[in-house]
Design a protein around this motif. Structure first.
Motif: not given
Length: 277
Positions: A68-75, A85-91, A153-163
């Motif tokens: 999952w850490r390989g997906q920060y730059g995915y888009i 769709t982008a990043g570690i959680i599909g923003f 920032a991606q991890e923080t937002e993943r946790d705040r909104v989803y996890f």
């Protein structure tokens, strides 16, 4: 990216909603009592090893990988009518969460490589449009993802909104680690919406059919119904949609009686087998 994208028809909740509509009408005393109860419970999915496992299982369904850490730059645009769709959680550019991520990141890091796209992101929010984003936005995202600050920032937002909201509510519903993961995956896939195909709407529908463990119900029976409703929501618009993230992963864990989501763990998504020792 997998064929999956957020299925909720409504955009993700705004930052002011704190992604927790279930307790918006609770008093401060009630929320304090909830906090006290949660603090007394085992960490469950929030334990570091279990949280890592959760990200791996989600990544197997979202990106067909455990890395999952390989997906920060995915888009990319996966053709699900949600834009990029982008990043570690599909923003997604069409579901408000990507916009919120970039807004919050820009507040902390003015002048970053994505800031200049904020006007366009606000315009395309709620649609599948790329207007104002092409051709440079994807490269800007990939470049920014090389910075630790944006990855954090991606991890923080993943946790705040989803996890964090999913695990909190699952614990209040009396669910164990597997149930907490099922809520988290539902929050990721369906979005934190209150409509019939959003996470909170699905939970409300499940509670109408079965009591949660905190209400005295059977954990297995409740989760079985919740997964049924999730599967129906996934198939509602696309009857041919692959539902193996439920059928040969989460439901298999449930039927195996693995309510603590203990490892080693083996599951299948899209016909591919994944293993965590």
């Amino acid at each position: 990216m997998s064929p999956d994208g957020k299925t909720d028809d409504s955009p993700a909740l705004s930052p002011s909603a704190s992604a927790q509509p279930y307790d918006k009408d609770k008093s401060a005393a009630e929320r304090k009592a909830d906090d006290k109860l949660i603090a007394s419970l085992p960490p469950g999915l929030a334990a570091p090893a279990k949280k890592e496992l959760a990200q791996q299982i989600v990544a197997s369904a979202e990106n067909s990988t455990l890395d999952w850490r390989g997906q920060y730059g995915y888009i990319e645009d996966i053709g699900d009518d949600k834009g990029y769709t982008a990043g570690i959680i599909g923003f997604c550019t069409g579901t408000h969460d990507l916009l919120t991520l970039v807004e919050r990141y820009t507040k902390d890091h003015p002048g970053n490589g994505l800031a200049r796209y904020l006007p366009a992101l606000r315009e395309v929010d709620g649609s599948d449009s790329h207007e104002g984003l092409d051709p440079g936005f994807t490269k800007a995202w990939q470049a920014e993802a090389r910075k630790k600050e944006f990855r954090d920032a991606q991890e923080t937002e993943r946790d705040r909104v989803y996890f964090d909201p999913a695990v909190r509510l699952a614990k209040l519903d009396g669910l164990g680690t597997l149930g907490q993961f099922i809520y988290y995956d539902a929050m990721v896939l369906h979005g934190p919406g209150t409509g019939p195909s959003g996470f909170y709407g699905l939970r409300e529908a499940a509670i109408k059919e079965a009591d949660t463990p905190s209400q005295g119900g059977s954990e297995k029976s409740y989760l079985d119904i919740f997964l049924d409703l999730r599967r129906d929501a996934m198939k509602a618009k696309r009857p041919d949609r692959d539902t193996t993230r439920i059928d040969t992963a989460q439901r298999q864990f449930l039927y195996d009686g693995n309510l603590s989501l203990k490892t080693p763990l083996t599951w299948q998504v899209y016909g591919e087998t994944f293993k965590v020792p």
